[in-house]
Scaffold this motif. Sequence first.
Motif, mmCIF file in Angstrom:
data_model
loop_
_atom_site.group_PDB
_atom_site.id
_atom_site.type_symbol
_atom_site.label_atom_id
_atom_site.label_comp_id
_atom_site.label_asym_id
_atom_site.label_seq_id
_atom_site.Cartn_x
_atom_site.Cartn_y
_atom_site.Cartn_z
ATOM 1 N N LEU A 170 -6.108 0.409 -7.445
ATOM 2 C CA LEU A 170 -5.645 -0.952 -7.194
ATOM 3 C C LEU A 170 -5.148 -1.465 -8.535
ATOM 4 C CD1 LEU A 170 -8.578 -0.503 -5.526
ATOM 5 C CD2 LEU A 170 -7.512 -2.418 -4.375
ATOM 6 N N ILE A 171 -3.914 -1.934 -8.565
ATOM 7 C CA ILE A 171 -3.268 -2.278 -9.823
ATOM 8 C C ILE A 171 -2.698 -3.679 -9.726
ATOM 9 C CG2 ILE A 171 -1.481 -1.581 -11.461
ATOM 10 C CD1 ILE A 171 -1.833 1.293 -10.115
ATOM 11 N N SER A 172 -2.880 -4.469 -10.824
ATOM 12 C CA SER A 172 -2.436 -5.857 -10.813
ATOM 13 C C SER A 172 -2.016 -6.299 -12.213
ATOM 14 C CB SER A 172 -3.572 -6.761 -10.321
ATOM 15 O OG SER A 172 -3.200 -8.108 -10.401
ATOM 16 N N THR A 173 -1.118 -7.255 -12.234
ATOM 17 C CA THR A 173 -0.729 -7.888 -13.496
ATOM 18 C C THR A 173 -1.455 -9.221 -13.694
ATOM 19 O OG1 THR A 173 1.143 -8.979 -12.403
ATOM 20 C CG2 THR A 173 1.575 -6.848 -13.460
ATOM 21 N N ALA A 174 -2.342 -9.574 -12.789
ATOM 22 C CA ALA A 174 -3.073 -10.852 -12.876
ATOM 23 C C ALA A 174 -3.983 -10.864 -14.101
ATOM 24 C CB ALA A 174 -3.900 -11.067 -11.616
ATOM 25 N N ASP A 175 -4.359 -12.070 -14.531
ATOM 26 C CA ASP A 175 -5.229 -12.217 -15.693
ATOM 27 C C ASP A 175 -6.687 -11.916 -15.395
ATOM 28 O OD1 ASP A 175 -3.096 -12.983 -17.283
ATOM 29 O OD2 ASP A 175 -3.382 -15.116 -16.887
ATOM 30 N N ILE B 200 0.878 -1.166 0.000
ATOM 31 C CA ILE B 200 0.000 0.000 0.000
ATOM 32 C C ILE B 200 0.913 1.213 0.000
ATOM 33 C CG2 ILE B 200 -1.796 1.261 1.251
ATOM 34 C CD1 ILE B 200 -2.519 -1.510 2.550
ATOM 35 N N TYR B 201 0.782 2.043 -1.036
ATOM 36 C CA TYR B 201 1.729 3.140 -1.214
ATOM 37 C C TYR B 201 1.008 4.470 -1.349
ATOM 38 C CZ TYR B 201 4.494 -0.914 -2.658
ATOM 39 O OH TYR B 201 5.110 -2.131 -2.714
ATOM 40 N N ASP B 202 1.684 5.524 -0.884
ATOM 41 C CA ASP B 202 1.220 6.867 -1.203
ATOM 42 C C ASP B 202 2.186 7.522 -2.189
ATOM 43 O OD1 ASP B 202 3.312 7.393 0.476
ATOM 44 O OD2 ASP B 202 2.153 8.495 1.948
ATOM 45 N N ALA B 203 3.212 6.791 -2.571
ATOM 46 C CA ALA B 203 4.140 7.166 -3.642
ATOM 47 C C ALA B 203 4.713 5.865 -4.192
ATOM 48 C CB ALA B 203 5.253 8.049 -3.103
ATOM 49 N N MET B 204 4.941 5.825 -5.476
ATOM 50 C CA MET B 204 5.473 4.608 -6.078
ATOM 51 C C MET B 204 6.872 4.312 -5.535
ATOM 52 S SD MET B 204 3.282 3.178 -7.931
ATOM 53 C CE MET B 204 4.336 1.953 -8.656
ATOM 54 N N PRO B 205 7.103 3.060 -5.167
ATOM 55 C CA PRO B 205 8.433 2.708 -4.659
ATOM 56 C C PRO B 205 9.448 2.666 -5.803
ATOM 57 C CG PRO B 205 7.061 0.750 -4.850
ATOM 58 C CD PRO B 205 6.184 1.920 -5.184
ATOM 59 N N ALA B 206 10.702 2.862 -5.451
ATOM 60 C CA ALA B 206 11.770 2.749 -6.445
ATOM 61 C C ALA B 206 11.964 1.277 -6.785
ATOM 62 C CB ALA B 206 13.055 3.346 -5.889
ATOM 63 N N GLY B 207 12.342 1.009 -8.007
ATOM 64 C CA GLY B 207 12.604 -0.365 -8.422
ATOM 65 C C GLY B 207 11.343 -1.092 -8.861
ATOM 66 N N PRO B 208 11.434 -2.409 -8.896
ATOM 67 C CA PRO B 208 10.296 -3.198 -9.374
ATOM 68 C C PRO B 208 9.091 -3.080 -8.440
ATOM 69 C CG PRO B 208 12.195 -4.609 -8.887
ATOM 70 C CD PRO B 208 12.582 -3.218 -8.550
ATOM 71 N N VAL B 209 7.915 -3.087 -9.021
ATOM 72 C CA VAL B 209 6.688 -3.022 -8.222
ATOM 73 C C VAL B 209 6.099 -4.427 -8.117
ATOM 74 C CG1 VAL B 209 6.178 -0.624 -8.799
ATOM 75 C CG2 VAL B 209 5.273 -2.448 -10.227
ATOM 76 N N PRO B 210 5.336 -4.684 -7.064
ATOM 77 C CA PRO B 210 4.722 -6.002 -6.893
ATOM 78 C C PRO B 210 3.626 -6.240 -7.937
ATOM 79 C CG PRO B 210 4.028 -4.511 -5.162
ATOM 80 C CD PRO B 210 5.056 -3.791 -5.955
ATOM 81 N N ASP B 211 3.176 -7.490 -8.039
ATOM 82 C CA ASP B 211 2.130 -7.845 -8.996
ATOM 83 C C ASP B 211 0.771 -7.273 -8.622
ATOM 84 O OD1 ASP B 211 3.932 -9.288 -10.530
ATOM 85 O OD2 ASP B 211 3.545 -11.153 -9.457
ATOM 86 N N LEU B 212 0.591 -6.913 -7.369
ATOM 87 C CA LEU B 212 -0.670 -6.351 -6.891
ATOM 88 C C LEU B 212 -0.358 -5.313 -5.820
ATOM 89 C CD1 LEU B 212 -3.792 -6.351 -6.516
ATOM 90 C CD2 LEU B 212 -3.479 -8.270 -4.947
#
Length: 134
Positions: free
Chosen positions: A71-76, A31-43
């Motif tokens: 809410l953001i995800s790479t799931a199908d 749960i973020y209030d700013a995007m983390p540096a580096g790779p982001v999780p799948d959800l």
Amino acid sequence: MSVLLSDVLQSAVYDRLVANVELGAIVNAHIYDAMPAGPVPDLYVLIGEEVVKDSSDVSGAGSQHDVLISLISTADSFLTLKQAASAVWTALDSSDLVLSEGRVVGFWFRASTAKRSSSGQRKIDLKFRARLEA
């Protein structure tokens, strides 16, 4: 006065989401209030844009805040995202958010949009409105 309470509202929303057990079971600590540096999780959950309008009147200073939570995800599938969106809604569906200054008069769900990007990423945007008094 309008943007004066934006920071305390964002902190209260963030704290409420992080403390929610149901949401945590779905997204872990993502749960973020700013995007983390580096790779982001799948959800993950991202506290995003905010539009603030002054709503002061003769009784005192006040503001209306339209807050976007994504809410953001790479799931199908949208299923897990919808479960997470429901948990966000449940966590925030009240006016008992505690601010470090000022007061929440009300906090309401306004709208939701589910989308799939051309890259296959899925996203649900939840829009909430808060009415605050200083």
